[in-house]
Design a protein around this motif. Structure first.
Motif, short mmCIF file in Angstrom:
data_model
loop_
_atom_site.label_atom_id
_atom_site.label_comp_id
_atom_site.label_asym_id
_atom_site.label_seq_id
_atom_site.Cartn_x
_atom_site.Cartn_y
_atom_site.Cartn_z
N UNK A 65 28.92 34.98 57.30
CA UNK A 65 28.57 34.12 58.42
C UNK A 65 29.60 34.27 59.54
N UNK A 66 30.88 34.30 59.18
CA UNK A 66 31.93 34.42 60.19
C UNK A 66 31.86 35.76 60.90
N UNK A 67 31.60 36.84 60.16
CA UNK A 67 31.48 38.15 60.78
C UNK A 67 30.31 38.18 61.76
N UNK A 68 29.18 37.60 61.36
CA UNK A 68 28.05 37.53 62.27
C UNK A 68 28.33 36.64 63.47
N UNK A 69 29.02 35.52 63.22
CA UNK A 69 29.33 34.60 64.31
C UNK A 69 30.25 35.26 65.34
N UNK A 70 31.19 36.08 64.88
CA UNK A 70 32.09 36.77 65.81
C UNK A 70 31.28 37.61 66.80
N UNK A 71 30.25 38.31 66.31
CA UNK A 71 29.42 39.13 67.19
C UNK A 71 28.49 38.29 68.04
N UNK A 72 27.91 37.23 67.46
CA UNK A 72 26.95 36.41 68.22
C UNK A 72 27.65 35.64 69.34
N UNK A 73 28.79 35.05 69.05
CA UNK A 73 29.53 34.34 70.09
C UNK A 73 29.94 35.31 71.19
N UNK A 74 30.40 36.49 70.79
CA UNK A 74 30.81 37.49 71.77
C UNK A 74 29.62 37.97 72.59
N UNK A 75 28.46 38.14 71.92
CA UNK A 75 27.27 38.56 72.65
C UNK A 75 26.85 37.54 73.69
N UNK A 76 26.93 36.25 73.35
CA UNK A 76 26.61 35.20 74.32
C UNK A 76 27.60 35.23 75.49
N UNK A 77 28.86 35.48 75.19
CA UNK A 77 29.87 35.55 76.25
C UNK A 77 29.61 36.74 77.16
N UNK A 78 29.20 37.86 76.59
CA UNK A 78 28.89 39.04 77.40
C UNK A 78 27.69 38.76 78.30
#
Length: 434
Positions: free
Chosen positions: A358-371
């Protein structure tokens, strides 16, 4: 005498314990390589296929590509949560099946609705596959570190380099198919063949691992991960890097066009970035792992990225204008090589192992929203004077570096065992940030 007699037996036990993880890590690294070959054999030619082959309007092409990115990055957190709940094997295999179906559908899709359906399916496939493989790689890197003393950043760097090698060779495969008289359909079907091979390899070689026991605490995993302040700070710091990295596709093309009158040199600059990662990622990470704690490597990488932005406003006109752009690409890539393994290596230190997917996925999802938000904001700067635009862009990774300074230093494996205090650069004890 007795101590000497025990030493060879202990050494043999250590080697035997490390052998199986080594094989599994090779499988995961090879997977990343093959997955990116299949993906990038198709993706660079998708926009042209949609616009020229299917006659879509430019805005619709952009919408389709945006939907693909959103369905992938935005759903990473779901793929990670499913990995924690069911284990990595079924999630990886499901991702492979969906990617095969998506690329096969895309090869024959001829209408807007079918293209969108196929693109969403390929994005969902990656949202399942990538968090499962990445979290397993991080988990195995930690185990390998404890068994052999090899810093986890080196394992994660090998994984990143394999992905970049696939990203470099994939377009060459697609180009070769086009030069041999094939079209987008043949490239997509070649991608299907690659993913069939990946599916077969994992079905045979990927071990079955029981998911973590489901308890009341597991049901609160989302709250635990997103309520973890150090992890959220890591997400924000990592997001600043991805917002900066996205300028390769947003601000750099405009700068190259301004300096030279065309964007013809972009291909060479992108190839330079990929080749740098393939050739230099492992030496850079090996050096950093011996001398820098993960937090220090993360901060140094972000500062290096900021320095790359600072070089661009000095660009002269004419062909010489490409020199600052090349410096920008080199420093951005060097910063990436420093910070990406460090950031991913910090995740197991900040979250419970049961929530690593979950944390690995969250790292990408949060970053994707920021991008997504950052791209809109930085896109509005394209009309601003170059010094203003690039100064603002340089400030983004600097803010990320300031956030990273508040993180715990992270485990530095050389010469220490689990439970020993973390030591930062200079081998001085470091206290976790607030």
């Amino acid at each position: 005498m007795s101590a000497g007699a025990r030493t060879p037996r202990a050494t043999a036990t250590t080697i035997a314990t490390a052998t199986a993880p080594d094989r599994y890590l090779r499988l995961l690294t090879t997977t990343q390589f093959a997955f990116n070959i299949g993906f990038y054999a198709v993706l660079p030619y998708l926009a042209t296929h949609l616009g020229t082959g299917l006659g879509m309007a430019g805005w619709l092409v952009g919408l389709v590509l945006g939907l693909r990115t959103f369905s992938q990055q935005g759903l990473f957190v779901i793929g990670g949560a499913l990995t924690d709940r069911y284990g990595p094997r079924p999630v990886v295999l499901a991702g492979c099946v969906l990617r095969i179906a998506g690329f096969g559908w895309l090869a024959f899709a001829g209408s807007t609705a079918t293209v969108i359906g196929a693109v969403l399916l390929t994005g969902l496939a990656a949202a399942l596959f990538s968090p499962a493989v990445e979290s397993e790689t991080a988990r195995e890197a930690v185990r390998h570190e404890r068994a052999t003393g090899t810093p986890r950043a080196q394992v994660l760097a090998r994984f990143s380099a394999a992905g970049q090698a696939g990203a470099f060779l994939g377009p060459l495969l697609g180009s070769a198919l086009l030069l041999l008289g094939g079209g987008f359909r043949e490239a997509a079907l070649a991608g299907v063949a690659v993913f069939v091979a990946v599916l077969a390899g994992h079905a045979r070689l990927m071990p079955r691992r029981a998911p973590a026991a489901r308890t009341n605490r597991n049901r609160g995993s989302v709250r635990e991960v997103f309520g973890n302040r150090p992890f959220l700070l890591l997400c924000l710091a990592y997001s600043s890097y991805l917002v900066a990295y996205n300028q390769l596709y947003l601000s750099l093309p405009e700068e190259v066009r301004r300096a030279t009158g065309s964007q013809a040199a972009l291909g060479a600059l992108f190839a330079l970035s990929s080749l740098l990662v393939v050739c230099a990622q492992l030496p850079v990470t090996r050096w950093a792992a011996r001398r820098l704690a993960p937090r220090t490597a993360l901060v140094a990488g972000l500062v290096t990225v900021a320095a790359g932005f600072a070089a661009v406003p000095a660009a002269p006109g004419g062909p010489a204008g490409l020199l600052p752009a090349a410096v920008f690409v080199v420093l951005l890539t060097l910063g990436q090589m420093l910070l990406v393994p460090a950031a991913r290596g910090l995740v197991p230190d900040l979250v419970d192992d049961r929530h690593l997917g979950l944390a690995t996925g969250a790292l990408s999802s949060v970053s994707g929203a920021a991008v997504l938000a950052g791209s809109a904001a930085t896109g509005a700067l394209l009309g601003a004077p170059a010094p203003v635009r690039w100064a603002v862009l340089a400030a983004v990774p600097l803010v990320g570096a300031a956030l990273a300074l508040t993180l715990p230093a992270g485990a530095e494996s050389e010469g220490r065992t689990a439970g020993e205090p973390v030591r930062d650069q200079g081998r001085q004890p470091v206290q976790p940030g607030p």
